[in-house]
Scaffold this motif. Sequence first.
Motif, short mmCIF file in Angstrom:
data_model
loop_
_atom_site.label_atom_id
_atom_site.label_comp_id
_atom_site.label_asym_id
_atom_site.label_seq_id
_atom_site.Cartn_x
_atom_site.Cartn_y
_atom_site.Cartn_z
N HIS A 1 103.80 -73.90 -52.41
CA HIS A 1 103.67 -74.56 -50.98
C HIS A 1 102.41 -75.18 -51.13
CE1 HIS A 1 100.82 -71.68 -49.35
NE2 HIS A 1 101.13 -70.77 -50.27
N GLY A 2 102.26 -76.36 -50.35
CA GLY A 2 101.11 -76.95 -50.05
C GLY A 2 101.27 -77.75 -48.81
N ASP A 3 100.40 -78.90 -48.70
CA ASP A 3 100.24 -79.77 -47.51
C ASP A 3 101.69 -80.54 -47.20
OD1 ASP A 3 99.23 -80.82 -45.12
OD2 ASP A 3 98.43 -82.37 -46.20
N GLY A 4 102.44 -80.10 -46.78
CA GLY A 4 103.82 -80.76 -46.42
C GLY A 4 104.97 -80.65 -47.31
#
Length: 68
Positions: free
Chosen positions: A17-20
Amino acid sequence: MFTGIITAAWRGFGFDHGDGFIELRLGFLSFALCKGKIWSQVIIMNNQARKLLEVNRDLQEKVKQNGK
């Protein structure tokens, strides 16, 4: 707005998971949810890359024609 992506290629097992984005990898299949903004940026960048490849091919052809 979110975009769902399913990938059929060996990517191993895991969760990212990450930014967006969120991605779940289950061996051969991967499932991802991306914010619409990220996916639209990918499309823009792919179009820019295609144009740059065309410019590169043209420049390589001109170099060949000039014998350098």
